[in-house]
Motif scaffolding. Structure first.
Motif, PDB file in Angstrom:
ATOM      1  N   PRO A   1      25.174   0.873  17.028  1.00  0.00           N
ATOM      2  CA  PRO A   1      24.156   1.414  17.824  1.00  0.00           C
ATOM      3  C   PRO A   1      24.267   2.913  17.821  1.00  0.00           C
ATOM      4  O   PRO A   1      25.401   3.216  18.103  1.00  0.00           O
ATOM      5  CB  PRO A   1      23.692   0.737  19.201  1.00  0.00           C
ATOM      6  N   ARG A   2      23.335   3.925  17.964  1.00  0.00           N
ATOM      7  CA  ARG A   2      23.755   5.309  18.067  1.00  0.00           C
ATOM      8  C   ARG A   2      24.218   5.684  19.478  1.00  0.00           C
ATOM      9  O   ARG A   2      25.235   6.538  19.469  1.00  0.00           O
ATOM     10  CB  ARG A   2      22.486   6.157  18.067  1.00  0.00           C
ATOM     11  N   ASP A   3      23.796   4.878  20.514  1.00  0.00           N
ATOM     12  CA  ASP A   3      24.656   5.265  21.847  1.00  0.00           C
ATOM     13  C   ASP A   3      26.106   4.813  22.212  1.00  0.00           C
ATOM     14  O   ASP A   3      26.484   4.760  23.141  1.00  0.00           O
ATOM     15  CB  ASP A   3      23.758   4.947  22.971  1.00  0.00           C
ATOM     16  N   GLU A   4      26.468   3.905  21.018  1.00  0.00           N
ATOM     17  CA  GLU A   4      27.840   3.039  21.189  1.00  0.00           C
ATOM     18  C   GLU A   4      28.756   3.964  21.198  1.00  0.00           C
ATOM     19  O   GLU A   4      28.903   4.847  20.136  1.00  0.00           O
ATOM     20  CB  GLU A   4      27.761   1.755  20.447  1.00  0.00           C
ATOM     21  N   PRO A   5      29.953   4.112  22.136  1.00  0.00           N
ATOM     22  CA  PRO A   5      31.047   5.000  21.530  1.00  0.00           C
ATOM     23  C   PRO A   5      31.856   4.705  20.510  1.00  0.00           C
ATOM     24  O   PRO A   5      31.857   3.466  20.036  1.00  0.00           O
ATOM     25  CB  PRO A   5      31.806   4.925  23.179  1.00  0.00           C
ATOM     26  N   VAL A   6      32.632   5.640  19.882  1.00  0.00           N
ATOM     27  CA  VAL A   6      33.279   5.014  18.490  1.00  0.00           C
ATOM     28  C   VAL A   6      34.767   4.254  19.169  1.00  0.00           C
ATOM     29  O   VAL A   6      34.795   3.321  18.465  1.00  0.00           O
ATOM     30  CB  VAL A   6      33.903   6.469  18.134  1.00  0.00           C
ATOM     31  N   VAL A   7      35.269   4.510  20.361  1.00  0.00           N
ATOM     32  CA  VAL A   7      36.150   3.828  20.925  1.00  0.00           C
ATOM     33  C   VAL A   7      35.711   2.989  22.029  1.00  0.00           C
ATOM     34  O   VAL A   7      35.165   3.461  23.033  1.00  0.00           O
ATOM     35  CB  VAL A   7      37.435   4.659  21.298  1.00  0.00           C
TER      36      VAL A   7
END
Length: 154
Positions: A54-60
């Motif tokens: 999802p776009r709002d999910e952080p990379v880490v």
């Protein structure tokens, strides 16, 4: 992990376990080449079959942060224990800086204890480089699949 180790030495009154030259060696020789090799790690074959994030999910993600902090804490604990044992062995049973300064020839003995901790850390960092290749696969899967990692470690 290195910052935690030096911090523990300072707050407990133990001699700092690394010299500035050892810190420089760790950064330039032990950390940098494996980091570059990890960036050249071959991609996983199934990556295109996974759903996009999802776009709002952080990379880490939070569990990844927890894993990295726990990894550093365990590494620090092990190296600090190795350092304490090497201080006890080489510095006549003393671990505090004020007491070690009273030991005859303490400079050489302290250097020996630091060397033991340093070599232990270099080995641990090399092992950790292999363990850091993936968050979801064991380290032994395709262990020698990244030839750049072998060059970086050797």
């Amino acid at each position: 992990a290195e910052v935690m180790q030096i911090f523990v030495c300072i707050i407990t009154g133990m001699p700092v376990m690394r010299t500035p030259l050892q810190i420089l060696f760790l950064i330039l020789v032990t950390d940098l080449p494996p980091s570059i090799a990890l960036g050249m790690e071959p991609g996983e074959a199934t990556v295109l079959q996974e759903r996009p994030r999802p776009r709002d999910e952080p990379v880490v993600l939070n569990w990844m942060w927890f894993s990295m902090v726990l990894n550093g804490a365990v590494l620090s604990l092990v190296i600090i224990i190795v350092y304490i044992f090497s201080l006890l062995f080489y510095c006549n049973g003393q671990i505090l800086q004020t007491e070690i300064n009273k030991v005859p020839g303490f400079e050489g003995k302290l250097m020996d204890a630091r060397t033991v901790a340093f070599i232990s850390l270099v080995w641990a960092e090399n092992v950790r480089s292999y363990c850091s290749r993936s968050f979801d696969k064991p380290f032994y899967v395709n262990l020698l699949g990244n030839r750049h990692m072998q060059h970086a470690i050797i």
